[in-house]
Design a protein around this motif. Structure first.
Motif, PDB file in Angstrom:
ATOM      1  N   TRP A   1       0.838  -1.204   0.000  1.00 32.56           N
ATOM      2  CA  TRP A   1       0.000   0.000   0.000  1.00 32.56           C
ATOM      3  C   TRP A   1       0.874   1.256   0.000  1.00 32.56           C
ATOM      4  O   TRP A   1       0.670   2.175  -0.784  1.00 32.56           O
ATOM      5  CB  TRP A   1      -0.887  -0.028   1.244  1.00 32.56           C
ATOM      6  N   TRP A   2       1.898   1.289   0.847  1.00 33.89           N
ATOM      7  CA  TRP A   2       2.755   2.469   0.971  1.00 33.89           C
ATOM      8  C   TRP A   2       3.659   2.649  -0.233  1.00 33.89           C
ATOM      9  O   TRP A   2       4.067   3.763  -0.551  1.00 33.89           O
ATOM     10  CB  TRP A   2       3.585   2.369   2.251  1.00 33.89           C
ATOM     11  N   LYS A   3       3.947   1.576  -0.948  1.00 33.82           N
ATOM     12  CA  LYS A   3       4.821   1.647  -2.120  1.00 33.82           C
ATOM     13  C   LYS A   3       4.244   2.591  -3.171  1.00 33.82           C
ATOM     14  O   LYS A   3       4.990   3.259  -3.894  1.00 33.82           O
ATOM     15  CB  LYS A   3       5.021   0.253  -2.713  1.00 33.82           C
ATOM     16  N   SER A   4       2.919   2.673  -3.263  1.00 33.51           N
ATOM     17  CA  SER A   4       2.289   3.607  -4.203  1.00 33.51           C
ATOM     18  C   SER A   4       2.693   5.041  -3.897  1.00 33.51           C
ATOM     19  O   SER A   4       2.975   5.824  -4.802  1.00 33.51           O
ATOM     20  CB  SER A   4       0.756   3.487  -4.134  1.00 33.51           C
ATOM     21  N   TYR A   5       2.720   5.377  -2.617  1.00 29.95           N
ATOM     22  CA  TYR A   5       3.081   6.736  -2.219  1.00 29.95           C
ATOM     23  C   TYR A   5       4.572   6.988  -2.440  1.00 29.95           C
ATOM     24  O   TYR A   5       4.977   8.064  -2.876  1.00 29.95           O
ATOM     25  CB  TYR A   5       2.698   6.962  -0.756  1.00 29.95           C
ATOM     26  N   GLU A   6       5.383   5.977  -2.140  1.00 26.63           N
ATOM     27  CA  GLU A   6       6.831   6.117  -2.311  1.00 26.63           C
ATOM     28  C   GLU A   6       7.182   6.408  -3.773  1.00 26.63           C
ATOM     29  O   GLU A   6       7.887   7.368  -4.082  1.00 26.63           O
ATOM     30  CB  GLU A   6       7.526   4.836  -1.855  1.00 26.63           C
ATOM     31  N   ILE A   7       6.687   5.573  -4.682  1.00 24.91           N
ATOM     32  CA  ILE A   7       7.059   5.697  -6.090  1.00 24.91           C
ATOM     33  C   ILE A   7       6.358   6.879  -6.758  1.00 24.91           C
ATOM     34  O   ILE A   7       6.983   7.677  -7.467  1.00 24.91           O
ATOM     35  CB  ILE A   7       6.759   4.392  -6.843  1.00 24.91           C
TER      36      ILE A   7
END
Length: 296
Positions: A138-144
Protein backbone atom coordinates in the motif's frame (compact mmCIF):
# COMPACT_ATOMS: atom_id res chain seq x y z
CA UNK A 1 -19.87 -9.29 -24.91
CA UNK A 2 -20.66 -5.94 -26.50
CA UNK A 3 -17.69 -3.66 -27.06
CA UNK A 4 -17.44 -1.04 -24.33
CA UNK A 5 -17.43 2.62 -25.32
CA UNK A 6 -16.41 5.86 -23.64
CA UNK A 7 -17.20 5.61 -19.93
CA UNK A 8 -15.95 8.92 -18.55
CA UNK A 9 -17.59 12.37 -18.79
CA UNK A 10 -15.86 14.62 -21.37
CA UNK A 11 -14.20 18.01 -21.15
CA UNK A 12 -13.90 18.68 -24.87
CA UNK A 13 -16.67 17.80 -27.29
CA UNK A 14 -14.29 15.61 -29.29
CA UNK A 15 -12.82 12.62 -27.46
CA UNK A 16 -9.87 10.79 -29.01
CA UNK A 17 -8.88 7.17 -28.55
CA UNK A 18 -5.81 7.26 -30.78
CA UNK A 19 -3.41 9.75 -32.32
CA UNK A 20 -4.54 12.44 -34.76
CA UNK A 21 -2.85 15.16 -36.87
CA UNK A 22 -2.66 17.89 -34.22
CA UNK A 23 -0.60 15.71 -31.88
CA UNK A 24 1.23 13.67 -34.50
CA UNK A 25 4.97 13.68 -33.71
CA UNK A 26 5.76 14.23 -37.40
CA UNK A 27 3.63 17.39 -37.50
CA UNK A 28 6.15 20.26 -37.92
CA UNK A 29 4.39 22.25 -35.18
CA UNK A 30 5.34 19.48 -32.72
CA UNK A 31 8.99 19.33 -33.74
CA UNK A 32 11.43 18.35 -31.00
CA UNK A 33 14.46 19.18 -33.13
CA UNK A 34 17.52 19.95 -31.03
CA UNK A 35 15.87 18.82 -27.80
CA UNK A 36 17.26 16.44 -25.21
CA UNK A 37 14.51 14.30 -23.67
CA UNK A 38 14.61 11.99 -20.65
CA UNK A 39 11.85 9.45 -19.91
CA UNK A 40 11.56 7.49 -16.68
CA UNK A 41 9.98 4.06 -16.97
CA UNK A 42 11.17 4.16 -20.56
CA UNK A 43 11.90 0.47 -21.07
CA UNK A 44 8.39 -0.49 -22.10
CA UNK A 45 4.72 0.41 -22.27
CA UNK A 46 3.76 4.07 -22.29
CA UNK A 47 7.30 5.29 -21.54
CA UNK A 48 8.77 3.47 -24.51
CA UNK A 49 5.96 4.74 -26.76
CA UNK A 50 6.68 8.31 -25.65
CA UNK A 51 10.39 7.87 -26.35
CA UNK A 52 9.50 6.56 -29.82
CA UNK A 53 7.27 9.58 -30.43
CA UNK A 54 10.03 12.03 -29.50
CA UNK A 55 12.33 10.12 -31.83
CA UNK A 56 9.82 10.64 -34.65
CA UNK A 57 9.58 14.32 -33.67
CA UNK A 58 13.30 14.74 -34.35
CA UNK A 59 14.72 14.96 -30.83
CA UNK A 60 18.48 15.40 -30.66
CA UNK A 61 18.88 12.84 -27.88
CA UNK A 62 16.64 10.60 -25.79
CA UNK A 63 17.57 8.99 -22.49
CA UNK A 64 15.41 6.25 -20.99
CA UNK A 65 15.57 5.26 -17.33
CA UNK A 66 14.17 2.23 -15.56
CA UNK A 67 14.97 -0.56 -13.10
CA UNK A 68 15.39 -3.46 -15.57
CA UNK A 69 18.52 -3.08 -17.65
CA UNK A 70 17.60 -5.85 -20.10
CA UNK A 71 14.39 -4.09 -21.11
CA UNK A 72 16.19 -0.76 -21.38
CA UNK A 73 18.89 -2.28 -23.59
CA UNK A 74 16.29 -3.80 -25.94
CA UNK A 75 14.26 -0.60 -26.08
CA UNK A 76 17.38 1.48 -26.77
CA UNK A 77 18.36 -0.79 -29.65
CA UNK A 78 14.90 -0.40 -31.20
CA UNK A 79 14.99 3.38 -30.77
CA UNK A 80 18.40 3.61 -32.43
CA UNK A 81 17.10 1.77 -35.50
CA UNK A 82 13.94 3.86 -35.72
CA UNK A 83 15.36 7.39 -35.79
CA UNK A 84 18.36 9.69 -35.73
CA UNK A 85 18.33 10.65 -32.04
CA UNK A 86 21.26 9.77 -29.82
CA UNK A 87 19.91 7.09 -27.45
CA UNK A 88 21.11 6.64 -23.89
CA UNK A 89 19.81 4.31 -21.18
CA UNK A 90 20.41 4.05 -17.45
CA UNK A 91 19.32 1.46 -14.92
CA UNK A 92 18.12 3.63 -12.04
CA UNK A 93 15.33 3.35 -9.48
CA UNK A 94 13.41 6.62 -9.02
CA UNK A 95 13.71 6.11 -5.26
CA UNK A 96 17.50 5.99 -5.48
CA UNK A 97 18.48 9.65 -5.32
CA UNK A 98 22.18 9.01 -5.95
CA UNK A 99 21.46 6.89 -9.03
CA UNK A 100 19.06 9.50 -10.40
CA UNK A 101 21.55 12.32 -9.90
CA UNK A 102 24.27 10.29 -11.60
CA UNK A 103 22.04 9.48 -14.58
CA UNK A 104 20.93 13.07 -15.13
CA UNK A 105 24.50 14.32 -14.81
CA UNK A 106 25.71 11.71 -17.30
CA UNK A 107 23.05 12.70 -19.84
CA UNK A 108 23.87 16.39 -19.54
CA UNK A 109 27.61 15.70 -19.85
CA UNK A 110 27.22 13.57 -22.98
CA UNK A 111 24.48 15.34 -24.95
CA UNK A 112 23.82 18.67 -23.20
CA UNK A 113 21.21 20.28 -20.96
CA UNK A 114 17.91 18.41 -20.72
CA UNK A 115 14.89 20.13 -22.26
CA UNK A 116 12.08 17.70 -21.47
CA UNK A 117 11.59 15.22 -18.65
CA UNK A 118 8.70 12.77 -18.80
CA UNK A 119 8.09 11.27 -15.35
CA UNK A 120 6.33 8.15 -16.53
CA UNK A 121 7.07 5.90 -13.55
CA UNK A 122 4.19 4.77 -11.38
CA UNK A 123 2.95 2.03 -9.08
CA UNK A 124 -0.46 0.58 -8.26
CA UNK A 125 -0.83 -1.43 -5.08
CA UNK A 126 -2.96 -4.57 -5.37
CA UNK A 127 -6.58 -3.32 -5.36
CA UNK A 128 -7.91 -4.26 -1.97
CA UNK A 129 -9.77 -2.61 0.95
CA UNK A 130 -7.41 -0.50 3.05
CA UNK A 131 -8.15 -2.48 6.21
CA UNK A 132 -6.94 -5.74 4.68
CA UNK A 133 -4.22 -4.53 2.32
CA UNK A 134 -0.54 -5.28 2.76
CA UNK A 135 0.95 -2.17 4.38
CA UNK A 136 4.24 -2.38 2.49
CA UNK A 137 2.50 -2.75 -0.87
CA UNK A 138 0.00 0.00 0.00
CA UNK A 139 2.76 2.47 0.97
CA UNK A 140 4.82 1.65 -2.12
CA UNK A 141 2.29 3.61 -4.20
CA UNK A 142 3.08 6.74 -2.22
CA UNK A 143 6.83 6.12 -2.31
CA UNK A 144 7.06 5.70 -6.09
CA UNK A 145 4.29 8.03 -7.24
CA UNK A 146 5.15 10.96 -4.99
CA UNK A 147 8.71 10.61 -3.70
CA UNK A 148 9.87 9.22 -7.04
CA UNK A 149 8.47 12.23 -8.89
CA UNK A 150 9.91 14.62 -6.30
CA UNK A 151 13.40 13.09 -6.62
CA UNK A 152 13.21 13.01 -10.42
CA UNK A 153 12.37 16.70 -10.56
CA UNK A 154 15.20 17.61 -8.15
CA UNK A 155 17.73 15.52 -10.08
CA UNK A 156 16.79 17.42 -13.26
CA UNK A 157 17.04 20.98 -11.91
CA UNK A 158 20.85 21.36 -12.11
CA UNK A 159 20.79 20.06 -15.69
CA UNK A 160 17.66 21.64 -17.18
CA UNK A 161 17.97 23.69 -20.32
CA UNK A 162 16.90 27.30 -20.72
CA UNK A 163 14.90 26.39 -23.84
CA UNK A 164 11.33 26.21 -22.49
CA UNK A 165 12.19 23.43 -20.00
CA UNK A 166 9.24 21.08 -19.57
CA UNK A 167 8.43 18.54 -16.85
CA UNK A 168 5.61 16.17 -17.80
CA UNK A 169 4.12 14.00 -15.05
CA UNK A 170 2.08 10.96 -16.05
CA UNK A 171 -0.95 10.58 -13.82
CA UNK A 172 -4.44 9.07 -13.93
CA UNK A 173 -8.06 10.18 -14.11
CA UNK A 174 -8.53 8.22 -10.88
CA UNK A 175 -6.65 11.03 -9.13
CA UNK A 176 -9.61 13.36 -9.36
CA UNK A 177 -12.77 11.82 -10.77
CA UNK A 178 -14.24 9.97 -7.82
CA UNK A 179 -13.86 7.36 -5.12
CA UNK A 180 -12.84 3.83 -6.07
CA UNK A 181 -13.14 1.26 -3.26
CA UNK A 182 -9.99 -0.84 -3.14
CA UNK A 183 -7.80 1.94 -4.54
CA UNK A 184 -7.02 3.86 -1.35
CA UNK A 185 -3.31 3.75 -2.17
CA UNK A 186 -3.35 4.42 -5.90
CA UNK A 187 -5.94 7.19 -6.29
CA UNK A 188 -4.88 9.37 -3.31
CA UNK A 189 -1.18 8.98 -4.12
CA UNK A 190 -1.84 10.09 -7.70
CA UNK A 191 -3.91 13.02 -6.45
CA UNK A 192 -0.98 14.00 -4.26
CA UNK A 193 1.37 13.66 -7.23
CA UNK A 194 -0.86 16.01 -9.23
CA UNK A 195 -0.90 18.55 -6.40
CA UNK A 196 2.87 18.20 -6.04
CA UNK A 197 3.21 19.14 -9.71
CA UNK A 198 1.14 22.26 -9.05
CA UNK A 199 3.51 23.29 -6.27
CA UNK A 200 6.57 22.61 -8.40
CA UNK A 201 5.07 24.88 -11.04
CA UNK A 202 4.43 27.67 -8.54
CA UNK A 203 7.97 27.44 -7.19
CA UNK A 204 9.56 27.31 -10.65
CA UNK A 205 7.64 29.63 -12.99
CA UNK A 206 10.41 29.35 -15.58
CA UNK A 207 9.53 25.67 -16.07
CA UNK A 208 6.46 24.22 -17.76
CA UNK A 209 5.07 21.59 -15.35
CA UNK A 210 2.02 19.64 -16.44
CA UNK A 211 0.24 16.42 -15.43
CA UNK A 212 -1.80 14.24 -17.75
CA UNK A 213 -3.97 11.16 -17.82
CA UNK A 214 -2.68 8.99 -20.69
CA UNK A 215 -5.94 7.18 -21.40
CA UNK A 216 -6.94 3.58 -20.75
CA UNK A 217 -4.19 1.42 -22.20
CA UNK A 218 -3.09 -2.19 -22.48
CA UNK A 219 -0.46 -2.09 -19.74
CA UNK A 220 0.44 -4.29 -16.79
CA UNK A 221 -1.08 -1.67 -14.49
CA UNK A 222 -4.28 -1.63 -16.51
CA UNK A 223 -4.60 -5.39 -16.18
CA UNK A 224 -3.87 -5.16 -12.45
CA UNK A 225 -6.70 -2.67 -11.96
CA UNK A 226 -9.24 -5.25 -13.10
CA UNK A 227 -11.48 -2.52 -14.52
CA UNK A 228 -13.17 -3.52 -17.83
CA UNK A 229 -13.00 -0.34 -19.88
CA UNK A 230 -12.53 0.53 -23.52
CA UNK A 231 -8.89 0.73 -24.55
CA UNK A 232 -7.04 3.59 -26.15
CA UNK A 233 -4.10 3.29 -28.55
CA UNK A 234 -0.51 4.06 -27.50
CA UNK A 235 -0.34 6.68 -30.24
CA UNK A 236 -2.64 8.83 -28.07
CA UNK A 237 -0.48 9.45 -24.95
CA UNK A 238 2.79 9.38 -26.90
CA UNK A 239 1.68 12.07 -29.33
CA UNK A 240 0.05 14.07 -26.54
CA UNK A 241 3.32 14.04 -24.57
CA UNK A 242 5.14 15.51 -27.56
CA UNK A 243 2.44 18.18 -28.01
CA UNK A 244 2.73 19.15 -24.32
CA UNK A 245 6.30 20.34 -24.91
CA UNK A 246 5.41 22.23 -28.10
CA UNK A 247 4.92 26.01 -28.41
CA UNK A 248 1.15 25.45 -28.73
CA UNK A 249 1.03 24.12 -25.17
CA UNK A 250 2.92 26.95 -23.48
CA UNK A 251 -0.21 27.84 -21.48
CA UNK A 252 -0.80 24.43 -19.82
CA UNK A 253 1.47 25.26 -16.87
CA UNK A 254 0.44 23.69 -13.58
CA UNK A 255 -2.63 21.98 -15.04
CA UNK A 256 -4.01 18.46 -15.26
CA UNK A 257 -5.11 17.34 -18.73
CA UNK A 258 -6.34 14.16 -20.35
CA UNK A 259 -4.71 12.83 -23.51
CA UNK A 260 -8.22 12.04 -24.77
CA UNK A 261 -9.19 15.72 -24.97
CA UNK A 262 -8.91 17.46 -28.31
CA UNK A 263 -5.98 19.90 -28.23
CA UNK A 264 -7.47 22.25 -30.83
CA UNK A 265 -10.62 22.60 -28.76
CA UNK A 266 -8.49 23.13 -25.66
CA UNK A 267 -6.67 25.95 -27.46
CA UNK A 268 -9.99 27.61 -28.24
CA UNK A 269 -10.92 27.35 -24.54
CA UNK A 270 -7.53 28.59 -23.32
CA UNK A 271 -8.61 32.06 -22.16
CA UNK A 272 -11.58 30.65 -20.25
CA UNK A 273 -9.48 27.90 -18.67
CA UNK A 274 -6.79 30.34 -17.52
CA UNK A 275 -9.27 32.98 -16.33
CA UNK A 276 -11.27 30.49 -14.25
CA UNK A 277 -8.19 28.55 -13.12
CA UNK A 278 -9.69 25.36 -14.46
CA UNK A 279 -7.99 21.95 -14.59
CA UNK A 280 -6.30 22.51 -11.23
CA UNK A 281 -6.83 20.76 -7.89
CA UNK A 282 -9.29 22.07 -5.31
CA UNK A 283 -12.53 21.33 -3.45
CA UNK A 284 -15.65 21.07 -5.60
CA UNK A 285 -18.21 23.76 -4.78
CA UNK A 286 -15.75 26.10 -3.09
CA UNK A 287 -15.82 29.05 -3.00
CA UNK A 288 -19.59 29.44 -2.81
CA UNK A 289 -21.19 32.55 -4.27
CA UNK A 290 -23.13 34.32 -1.49
CA UNK A 291 -24.84 37.70 -1.37
CA UNK A 292 -22.61 39.00 1.40
CA UNK A 293 -19.96 37.67 3.68
CA UNK A 294 -20.48 38.03 7.44
CA UNK A 295 -17.41 37.83 9.65
CA UNK A 296 -18.66 36.97 13.14
Amino acid sequence: MAKLTWEFPPYTKTIHRSGYPAINPTNPSNSAAGKVVLVTGGGGGIGKAIAEAYNKAGAKAIAILGRRENLLREAAAELEKAGDAKILYFAADVLDEAALKAAFAAVAKEVGAIDVVVANHGYMATPEPAASSDVGDWWKSYEINIKGTFLTFRAWLPHKSANSPTFISLNTAAAHMGIFPGFSAYSPSEMARGHLASHLQAEHPDIRVVSFHPGVLETDMGVKSGMPMSRDDMSLPSGFAVWLASPAADWVVGRFLWANWDVEELAQMKNEIVKNNELTFGVLGWPKQVEATIVA
